[in-house]
Scaffold this active site. Sequence first.
Site, PDB file in Angstrom:
ATOM      1  N   ILE A 175      42.181 106.975  -0.828  1.00  0.00           N
ATOM      2  CA  ILE A 175      43.094 106.716  -0.231  1.00  0.00           C
ATOM      3  C   ILE A 175      44.334 107.236  -0.752  1.00  0.00           C
ATOM      4  O   ILE A 175      45.491 107.210  -0.411  1.00  0.00           O
ATOM      5  CB  ILE A 175      42.759 105.267  -1.969  1.00  0.00           C
ATOM      6  CG1 ILE A 175      41.720 105.076  -1.089  1.00  0.00           C
ATOM      7  CG2 ILE A 175      44.053 104.571  -1.966  1.00  0.00           C
ATOM      8  CD1 ILE A 175      40.857 104.188  -2.798  1.00  0.00           C
TER       9      ILE A 175
ATOM     10  N   TYR B  57      36.393 102.477 -17.740  1.00  0.00           N
ATOM     11  CA  TYR B  57      37.347 102.602 -16.071  1.00  0.00           C
ATOM     12  C   TYR B  57      38.201 101.624 -15.899  1.00  0.00           C
ATOM     13  O   TYR B  57      39.432 101.920 -15.783  1.00  0.00           O
ATOM     14  CB  TYR B  57      36.402 103.176 -15.007  1.00  0.00           C
ATOM     15  CG  TYR B  57      37.328 103.005 -13.478  1.00  0.00           C
ATOM     16  CD1 TYR B  57      38.301 104.457 -13.279  1.00  0.00           C
ATOM     17  CD2 TYR B  57      37.230 101.983 -12.932  1.00  0.00           C
ATOM     18  CE1 TYR B  57      38.127 104.038 -11.403  1.00  0.00           C
ATOM     19  CE2 TYR B  57      38.231 101.750 -11.256  1.00  0.00           C
ATOM     20  CZ  TYR B  57      38.601 102.868 -11.241  1.00  0.00           C
ATOM     21  OH  TYR B  57      39.166 102.787  -9.551  1.00  0.00           O
TER      22      TYR B  57
ATOM     23  N   SER C 190      41.889  98.174 -10.008  1.00  0.00           N
ATOM     24  CA  SER C 190      41.529  98.423  -9.443  1.00  0.00           C
ATOM     25  C   SER C 190      41.005  96.872 -10.244  1.00  0.00           C
ATOM     26  O   SER C 190      41.073  96.091 -10.784  1.00  0.00           O
ATOM     27  CB  SER C 190      40.366  99.101 -10.295  1.00  0.00           C
ATOM     28  OG  SER C 190      38.588  99.117 -10.110  1.00  0.00           O
TER      29      SER C 190
ATOM     30  N   THR D  16      34.908 105.500  -0.645  1.00  0.00           N
ATOM     31  CA  THR D  16      35.435 107.231  -0.710  1.00  0.00           C
ATOM     32  C   THR D  16      34.390 107.671  -1.005  1.00  0.00           C
ATOM     33  O   THR D  16      33.122 107.432  -1.331  1.00  0.00           O
ATOM     34  CB  THR D  16      36.757 106.702  -1.658  1.00  0.00           C
ATOM     35  OG1 THR D  16      35.842 106.536  -3.135  1.00  0.00           O
ATOM     36  CG2 THR D  16      37.938 105.975  -1.004  1.00  0.00           C
TER      37      THR D  16
ATOM     38  N   LYS E 114      41.879 101.332 -16.158  1.00  0.00           N
ATOM     39  CA  LYS E 114      43.050  99.991 -16.119  1.00  0.00           C
ATOM     40  C   LYS E 114      43.582  99.027 -16.099  1.00  0.00           C
ATOM     41  O   LYS E 114      44.870  98.664 -15.355  1.00  0.00           O
ATOM     42  CB  LYS E 114      41.871  99.908 -14.161  1.00  0.00           C
ATOM     43  CG  LYS E 114      41.872 100.478 -13.520  1.00  0.00           C
ATOM     44  CD  LYS E 114      42.575 101.807 -13.118  1.00  0.00           C
ATOM     45  CE  LYS E 114      42.375 103.140 -11.984  1.00  0.00           C
ATOM     46  NZ  LYS E 114      43.231 104.064 -11.125  1.00  0.00           N
TER      47      LYS E 114
END
Length: 471
Positions: free
Chosen positions: A200, A351, A325, A386, A355
Site C-alpha cells: 500500500i 496489532y 485497520s 499484500t 491501531k
Amino acid sequence: MIRLHETVRVARSAADCYRYIADFSTCEQWDPGVYRALKTTPGAPIIGSAFAVTVHMFGRRVTLAYTITHLTPGRRIELRGEGAGVTTHEIITFAADDHGVTIIDYRADFELGATLRATRPLVAPLLRRMGRRAVAGLKDALEIKSVAPAQGWFSYAADHSLIAATPGFTERGYMAMDDKSHSEYIDDQVVVISGATRGIGLAIACEYARLGAHLVLIGRDGDRLDQAMQRIRDFAGSASTSIEGHVADLLDVGQTETVARRIAAAHPRIAVLVNNAGALFDAHALTDDGFERSVAIHLVAPFVLTESLMAPLSAARGRVINMSSGGMYLQALHLDDMNFEQETYSGTKAYARAKRGLVALTRHWARRYDETGVRFNAMHPGWVATAGVSDAMPGFEKVMKHLLRDPRMGADTAVWLGASTTAARCNGEFFLDRRPHPTAVLPNTAVKPSAAQALYAWLRNETGVAVHGVG
C-alpha cells in the site's frame, strides 16, 4: 465501423485536462467500464507509450492493448487499442473558452473482427453506452468537488452490525465508489511517507508522484528504498530530484527522531505526512526502547514522526494521514498494559490494539492542534492483498484471495485525504473509501477524550520526544 462522438465541458484548464488523460492509465479512475489500467512502458507519457486496459465487455473482463500514436501537448491525444476482437482509434481534443472552461471532444472509431461483425447490431449500442458513461465519468473526475463527504444511513447501520460492513472491506467496496479520481495536482508540495517500499505504501507514493508531489520516503532498507524510488519514477515519470529516500528503523525511537529532524531541517514546509509503516508480529518481544513491537511501529513511530515534523506541517497547514485497520473494531485501548505483558500474546490482537490507539491519538491531535491549521485523519484501507498479509495471515489470504483489494485500491483514500480540496475540511475523522465511519461499534471499545489524553501523555513521557508547543 462503429463511430462514437461525445463532448463535455469541464471547469478546469486545458493543461490540467490534458495532463490527466495523457497518462491513459488514469482511465481506471474515471471510466466505469474499466477494471484496471496499467502503463506498461516506464516514464512520462510520450508517443509510443503503451497501456494494458482491462474492461468489462461482453459479460467478462478482457484486456485491450492501447498505444499513444499522437500527442499535441495541451491540445490533442490519439490512441490505438486492440483486443477481444476489437480495434479502436480514439481522438481526444481540448479547447479552452474565455471562461476558464475546457471543451473535451472525444471521438472513437471501432472496427469489429470477423467473429464479431455479425453481432454489430448488439455490440454498437453497448459501445456507445460505454463511451457516454466514460466521458461523463471523465467530466466528474476532473471537476473539483466542494461538498464534504458524509456517511449514509445504510452504511452507518452496516457498520454497527459489523458483519454487514465487512463486504465493503473487499474489492467490491472499492468498486462501488462513485468517485475514484485523483486529478487535483500538488506540484512540488512535500509529501512524507513511511513504509513506502512495497504494498500500500508504494502505491500511495506512486499516486502522489503522479500528482506532482516531491516525495520523501522513509524505509529501513536502503536497497529496497532505491528499488521503490525507481518504480515510482517509472510509474509517474518523475524527475530523480523529486524523490528522496531516508533510511531509518522505525522500531527505534532515536533513529525515528533523527530522521524526522533531518527531514524537518531540509523541508521547512511539509504538505502531507502519511504514517503507513507497519508489521504484524507472531511473537512477543520488546524493542531496545522497551516497547512491544506492534506498539513501537504502529503507535510510537507515528507519534515521534508527527511531533517532530509539526513545525513544517504547521507552516504549510499540512495534513497527517494515519493508516489504521478494520481489526481495531474488535479491540479496546489497554492503557494499563500497553506492552501486552499481562496476558497471552496474540499478534493480531496487539496489532489491532495499537491501531485502536493510533485512531484515538488522531482525534486527540485534531483537538490539540486545531488552531495550527494542520488536519489529522485516520483511514482503513480495506482488506488488501499484500506481501505482509500473505506472510502474516496465509490462511486469510488463501480463503479471501479473490475478494481482496489490490494495493492501489487500499491506497486510494490516503491519497484523497492528502490531495483533495474537500478532504481539507475533515479533521479527526476515520475514513474508509473516502467516507467517514464510526471508530467504535462494539461495547467498551470507544476511547474517551480523557483516555486519549492519557495515551498522549504516556507516549510523550515514554519516548522523551519534545512535543510541539500550542498557542
